[in-house]
Write a protein that holds these residues in place. Structure first.
Motif, mmCIF file in Angstrom:
data_model
loop_
_atom_site.group_PDB
_atom_site.id
_atom_site.type_symbol
_atom_site.label_atom_id
_atom_site.label_comp_id
_atom_site.label_asym_id
_atom_site.label_seq_id
_atom_site.Cartn_x
_atom_site.Cartn_y
_atom_site.Cartn_z
ATOM 1 N N CYS A 31 6.661 10.532 -0.503
ATOM 2 C CA CYS A 31 7.952 9.373 -0.226
ATOM 3 C C CYS A 31 6.923 8.681 1.488
ATOM 4 C CB CYS A 31 9.150 9.903 -0.041
ATOM 5 S SG CYS A 31 9.662 10.282 -1.140
ATOM 6 N N THR A 32 6.452 9.796 2.062
ATOM 7 C CA THR A 32 6.185 9.244 3.013
ATOM 8 C C THR A 32 4.163 8.498 2.899
ATOM 9 O OG1 THR A 32 6.699 11.231 4.450
ATOM 10 C CG2 THR A 32 4.461 9.391 5.271
ATOM 11 N N ILE A 33 3.619 9.029 2.286
ATOM 12 C CA ILE A 33 2.312 8.113 1.640
ATOM 13 C C ILE A 33 2.783 6.404 1.380
ATOM 14 C CG2 ILE A 33 0.747 8.008 -0.024
ATOM 15 C CD1 ILE A 33 0.032 10.968 1.249
ATOM 16 N N ALA A 34 3.553 7.105 0.502
ATOM 17 C CA ALA A 34 4.519 5.336 -0.184
ATOM 18 C C ALA A 34 5.144 4.648 1.106
ATOM 19 C CB ALA A 34 5.407 5.938 -1.118
ATOM 20 N N ARG A 35 5.328 4.994 1.746
ATOM 21 C CA ARG A 35 5.471 4.071 2.504
ATOM 22 C C ARG A 35 4.539 3.353 3.223
ATOM 23 N NH1 ARG A 35 9.966 7.439 2.749
ATOM 24 N NH2 ARG A 35 8.907 8.750 4.859
ATOM 25 N N VAL A 36 3.576 3.812 3.701
ATOM 26 C CA VAL A 36 2.367 3.658 4.257
ATOM 27 C C VAL A 36 1.875 2.470 3.254
ATOM 28 C CG1 VAL A 36 0.321 4.660 5.248
ATOM 29 C CG2 VAL A 36 2.216 5.955 5.643
ATOM 30 N N ILE A 37 1.588 2.768 1.769
ATOM 31 C CA ILE A 37 0.538 2.054 1.451
ATOM 32 C C ILE A 37 1.467 0.937 1.120
ATOM 33 C CG2 ILE A 37 -0.043 1.640 -0.829
ATOM 34 C CD1 ILE A 37 0.071 4.661 -1.239
ATOM 35 N N VAL A 38 2.692 0.520 0.955
ATOM 36 C CA VAL A 38 3.910 -0.121 0.400
ATOM 37 C C VAL A 38 3.945 -1.167 2.137
ATOM 38 C CG1 VAL A 38 6.082 -1.115 0.776
ATOM 39 C CG2 VAL A 38 5.145 0.676 -0.621
ATOM 40 N N GLY A 39 3.457 -0.509 3.132
ATOM 41 C CA GLY A 39 3.899 -1.698 4.233
ATOM 42 C C GLY A 39 2.353 -1.961 4.974
ATOM 43 N N ARG A 40 1.379 -1.756 3.912
ATOM 44 C CA ARG A 40 0.233 -2.762 4.152
ATOM 45 C C ARG A 40 -0.080 -3.772 3.169
ATOM 46 N NH1 ARG A 40 0.935 1.634 7.273
ATOM 47 N NH2 ARG A 40 0.050 1.347 8.818
ATOM 48 N N VAL A 41 0.329 -3.484 1.918
ATOM 49 C CA VAL A 41 -0.077 -4.724 0.592
ATOM 50 C C VAL A 41 0.394 -5.722 1.064
ATOM 51 C CG1 VAL A 41 -0.433 -2.785 -0.920
ATOM 52 C CG2 VAL A 41 1.515 -3.175 -0.564
ATOM 53 N N ARG A 42 -0.031 -6.693 0.592
ATOM 54 C CA ARG A 42 0.827 -8.183 -0.277
ATOM 55 C C ARG A 42 1.611 -8.276 -1.327
ATOM 56 N NH1 ARG A 42 -4.483 -11.007 -0.874
ATOM 57 N NH2 ARG A 42 -4.748 -9.763 -2.862
ATOM 58 N N GLU A 43 2.810 -9.088 -0.751
ATOM 59 C CA GLU A 43 3.221 -9.176 -2.009
ATOM 60 C C GLU A 43 2.949 -9.485 -3.357
ATOM 61 O OE1 GLU A 43 6.943 -12.364 -1.282
ATOM 62 O OE2 GLU A 43 7.345 -11.171 0.372
ATOM 63 N N THR A 44 2.288 -10.347 -3.152
ATOM 64 C CA THR A 44 0.919 -10.303 -4.380
ATOM 65 C C THR A 44 0.151 -9.358 -5.088
ATOM 66 O OG1 THR A 44 -0.409 -11.194 -3.464
ATOM 67 C CG2 THR A 44 1.397 -12.821 -3.692
ATOM 68 N N ASP A 45 0.573 -8.160 -4.082
ATOM 69 C CA ASP A 45 -0.452 -6.955 -4.443
ATOM 70 C C ASP A 45 0.169 -6.345 -5.717
ATOM 71 O OD1 ASP A 45 -3.014 -7.872 -3.448
ATOM 72 O OD2 ASP A 45 -2.150 -6.573 -1.995
ATOM 73 N N ILE A 46 0.027 -5.126 -6.216
ATOM 74 C CA ILE A 46 0.770 -4.220 -7.569
ATOM 75 C C ILE A 46 0.220 -3.264 -7.231
ATOM 76 C CG2 ILE A 46 0.778 -3.653 -10.155
ATOM 77 C CD1 ILE A 46 -0.736 -6.442 -10.727
ATOM 78 N N GLN A 47 1.453 -2.410 -7.128
ATOM 79 C CA GLN A 47 1.465 -0.891 -6.247
ATOM 80 C C GLN A 47 2.270 0.146 -6.829
ATOM 81 O OE1 GLN A 47 3.852 -0.130 -4.810
ATOM 82 N NE2 GLN A 47 5.236 -1.996 -5.165
#
Length: 536
Positions: A434-450
């Motif tokens: 969950c910690t890693i997920a927050r880091v990733i989501v906080g740095r990608v754009r809305e148009t990116d797919i994660q």
């Protein structure tokens, strides 16, 4: 009881269709914003499949084009409804009594296109250049907002009217061509011309794409009609997206031969991607999104800062639904009086049956809604899941092929995750994920797919991003993770991850082939000692 049930069913059916049967079909004119193409497939489908007729409407679609602008004056004289863009909020704030019925395309396809050989890549490069920024003599709002967000006034440009086709860019009559990502990029690719795409979305100008608007006058004079028109149009869009090939053939046969079947199918793919029908209900108006659009316009002084959106967003419980409500109430009261004696004798049994049905339908709907969300969401991290990444990633790859844009994929794997689980337990392992997920989501754009695509593996799909940009983002995430830790019982667990990056190479690529190359790069990163970014 069977006789009673039969009578009730007949009466309910009468109430549902009586507005349409009581009088001839309402004649309604709809102004489209551009030339006939898949962008308006929902309207065509609602006509051809009889959805409008079922709602008591006789609809005429009016083709748009350069210079066609829908405003309150047009809505009061020639048409009842318009297809417009998210920038229509500016007209409402300016005092026009316009109401937005439904939001169809969630993200704007608006783009400025320049030739690759011109070296014009960002908005600041366009100062003093010939740029299509006007429509019918007025600034295109999202384009103006994009320039103003960078401190550039339109007076610093050589402003030109928007035109049809790509000829002016091909013969270098303009330096930047106004277009949609669903149209002109495909045409340029066919012409063999490399291009740059300058999108308002890349400058945080996040407006809706296509919306349906009407006037307060329409809602007041023709109560219930807007609701019926909206419902039929949304039904038309659902049909169109499920039957794209058939709708393309229908457009060519009945509306326009200006675009080839291949071009219309490419447009359909992009339109569906921008609509996000699997995630957002077609027609949904997000009040916060409209407020954000207005706030953006206010921040760059396009509208007054003391704006109000009161009355702008259509509400189904508005006064226009009163007619249908009164019909139901009055009809129900008459039916109740007529059947009260019989119902009194059977009320317990009937109430029980009705309650079971209501609860059953409610539970079914809730289960369906939950199933849709669950189907595309990773339960633990809240990110997208494997299915989400692969389905939307496949759409992004097709978009990349059609528009000759870059695309890259980052695969991320937590270092020594098994050791963390073994030493601290799965609950701690879950917290690390969950910690890693927050880091990733906080740095990608809305148009990116994660999404989380495996136990300790994540994927980030980056449309319109080359391998250099993807590596830069991967390194940013890597450094952020390296400085992040999870504390358990006074024990600090440091987190690192390995990264593999690969890019779209040719039309032979699909989502699986790019992911496979990213995985190979990921294996190289692990072999090189982990906590590093590698490419393939």
């Amino acid at each position: 009881m069977k006789l009673i049930a039969f009578i009730v069913i007949l009466f309910v059916q009468f109430l549902c269709v009586s507005p349409a049967l009581a009088k001839p079909l309402d004649k309604v004119n709809v102004q489209l914003s551009w030339l006939h193409q898949f962008q308006f497939a929902g309207f065509y489908a609602a006509l051809s499949q009889g959805f409008y007729k079922n709602e008591g409407l006789d609809v005429t679609l009016l083709e748009g084009g350069p210079g066609v602008v829908c405003n309150e004056a047009l809505l009061h004289t020639k048409v009842n409804y318009c297809n417009a863009t998210g920038s229509v909020v500016q007209r409402r704030v300016a005092g026009e009594k316009i109401v937005v019925l439904a939001s169809i395309i969630q993200y704007s396809p608006v783009v400025l296109l320049t030739r690759k050989d011109s070296g014009l890549e960002v908005v600041k490069d366009l100062i003093g250049k010939r740029v299509e920024t006007m429509s019918a003599g007025l600034p295109l709002v999202s384009i103006e907002a994009m320039f103003q967000s960078q401190g550039i006034e339109l007076s610093q440009l050589d402003n030109r009217e928007d035109t049809v086709g790509i000829d002016l860019l091909l013969n270098k009559t303009v330096d930047a061509l106004y277009g949609f990502t669903s149209n002109e990029p495909y045409q340029l690719a066919l012409a063999g011309v490399e291009f740059n795409a300058i999108r308002p979305l890349d400058y945080d100008i996040d407006f809706y794409g296509d919306v349906i608007i009407t006037s307060e006058r329409e809602l007041e004079l023709y109560k219930g009609r807007a609701k019926r028109f909206r419902s039929a149009t949304i039904q038309g869009w659902r049909y169109a997206l499920k039957n794209k090939v058939a709708m393309v053939d229908h457009i060519i046969e009945h509306y326009s031969q200006n675009k080839t079947k291949q071009a219309l199918l490419a447009e359909a793919t992009v339109i569906e991607t921008l609509m996000l029908p699997n995630l957002i209900q077609i027609g949904h108006n997000n009040i916060e999104r409209w407020e954000a659009t207005a706030a953006t316009l206010a921040s760059i002084n396009t509208i007054d800062k003391d704006y109000s959106l009161d009355g702008f967003i259509y509400q189904e419980n508005d006064v226009e639904s009163t007619y249908r409500s009164l019909l139901w109430i009055g009809g129900g009261f008459i039916l109740l009086c007529w059947l009260i004696g019989i119902l009194f004798l059977n009320n317990r049994r009937l109430a029980a049956e009705v309650q079971v049905q209501i609860v059953g339908k409610k539970n079914l709907q809730e289960a369906q809604d939950a199933a849709i969300i669950q189907a595309y969401t990773d339960e633990l991290s809240g990110m997208g899941n494997r299915r989400s990444c692969y389905e939307y990633g496949a759409q992004a790859v097709e978009h990349t092929k059609a528009h000759k844009e870059p695309l890259s994929i980052i695969m991320i794997d937590i270092d020594h995750f098994k050791k963390i689980n073994d030493e601290y337990g799965h609950a701690v392992g879950d917290e690390v994920i969950c910690t890693i997920a927050r880091v990733i989501v906080g740095r990608v754009r809305e148009t990116d797919i994660q999404g989380r695509v495996g136990g300790e593996e994540f994927a980030v799909i980056l449309p319109d991003t080359d391998i250099k940009g993807a590596c830069s983002l991967a390194e940013e995430i890597r450094q952020a993770l390296e400085s992040t830790s999870v504390v358990v019982d006074d024990v600090t667990i440091n987190i690192t991850a390995s990264f593999g990056v690969a890019a779209f190479k040719s039309d032979r690529d699909d989502i699986c082939s790019i992911v496979k190359r990213s995985d190979v790069a990921l294996y190289r990163a692990k072999a090189a000692g982990r906590n590093i970014v590698k490419t393939n």
